[in-house]
Write a protein that holds these residues in place. Structure first.
Motif: not given
Ligand SMILES: C[S@@+](CC[C@H](N)C(=O)[O-])C[C@H]1O[C@@H](n2cnc3c(N)ncnc32)[C@H](O)[C@@H]1O
Length: 295
Positions: A1-10
């Motif tokens: 199941m595709a996991a969402l990484s909560p921390a935003p990237l630049i």
């Protein structure tokens, strides 16, 4: 199941031989496009410019109406029919358009690069570029196999084909389609098609060739749901960018997480930005993104 990484990237672009962000500030930016320099409005440049003197060949001066209007003012001769630029082995025509941009979006360069990395050494991938505009992303993708390029504008697709010829890539396996992105995706679902990768770069508002209305906030969830049907557990990526809309990257990542829940892999999100050239170059944000990559 595709996991969402909560921390935003630049995801920051650096500029290259034919493009660079020279400076920004006081609501404007100074960029170089090959041999020419231009000043354009940039609402997010809240800070002060680093350079005292902005010498440019032309400036786009916006009209009083915030949503459009305005025109180019030239201080030196600039070819109206455009001039050739390159990104890697992709060549294309840059031109001062009435819509204040130059006929391609340089902040997308790290996106094109990332997509290439996801496809690795593969040369038989099938990819889909929805809202493909003048085709720089499509031509980059075509190094890895067949691409379906969809855009509502006949003129943009014609320019994309010219860019293919300019790049010596006219024999690449690209389907050039003047079509409504949402209708095309729905049709591909009915045909049972699958893709290894999909890129979506929708405007806030647009129209299909038959007058079909595209409103991002209203129509994006259904389009993403259709894109999900076109991907499977062997697919490599989906990349979605959103700009000029009051929306968070966490929101579009949440949309992908919901739609792509049955797939393996990871969902990341954040901001696209371009770094000013030179020491101490600042990051100028241009868009938000959410992306899925397969397991
Ligand atoms: C921001 S541009 C995409 C930029 C492109 N991905 C690039 O990096 O060069 C948005 C494009 O969406 C197209 N468009 C607008 N409404 C559309 C619709 N309903 N279906 C397909 N394309 C549409 C416009 O013609 C325009 O070329």
């Amino acid at each position: 199941m595709a996991a969402l990484s909560p921390a935003p990237l630049i995801l920051a672009g650096q500029g290259w031989t034919d493009y660079g962000l020279i400076d920004s500030g006081h609501g404007r930016k100074l960029e170089r496009y090959g041999p020419y320099r231009f000043i354009r409005p940039e609402a997010q440049a809240l800070w002060a410019p680093r350079l005292s003197d902005w010498d440019a060949d032309g400036e786009f001066v916006p009209g009083s109406d915030e949503d459009g209007g305005g025109k180019w003012h030239f201080s030196r001769e600039v070819p109206r029919e455009g001039w050739p630029l390159a990104w890697g082995d992709v060549r294309f025509t840059a031109q001062c358009t009435p819509f204040r941009h130059l006929g391609f979006f340089p902040d997308m360069a790290p996106v094109w690069e990332w997509m290439g990395e996801q496809l690795g050494g593969s040369d038989d991938a099938a990819t889909l570029n929805l809202f493909g505009y003048t085709g720089v992303g499509t031509l980059a993708l075509s190094a890895h196999g067949a691409v379906a390029h969809v855009d509502a504008s006949k003129k943009s697709v014609a320019q994309a084909k010219e860019n293919a010829a300019l790049s010596g890539m006219e024999n690449r396996p690209i389907r050039w389609l003047v079509d409504d992105a949402a209708k095309f995706a729905a049709r591909e679902v009915r045909r049972g098609r699958r893709y290894d990768g999909i890129i979506l770069d929708p405007p806030k508002f647009g129209r299909g060739p038959g007058g079909e209305v595209w409103r991002l906030e209203e129509h994006l969830p259904a389009l993403v749901a259709d894109c999900r049907q076109l991907l499977d557990a062997q697919s490599r990526f989906l990349f979605l960018t959103v700009y000029a809309v009051r929306m968070s990257s966490l929101a579009i990542a949440g949309l992908l997480a919901e739609a792509l829940a049955g797939l393996p892999g990871e969902i990341e999100h954040g901001e696209l930005a371009v770094r000013e050239e030179g020491e101490g170059g600042r990051l100028l944000p241009t868009a938000i993104f959410a992306r899925w990559c397969g397991g």
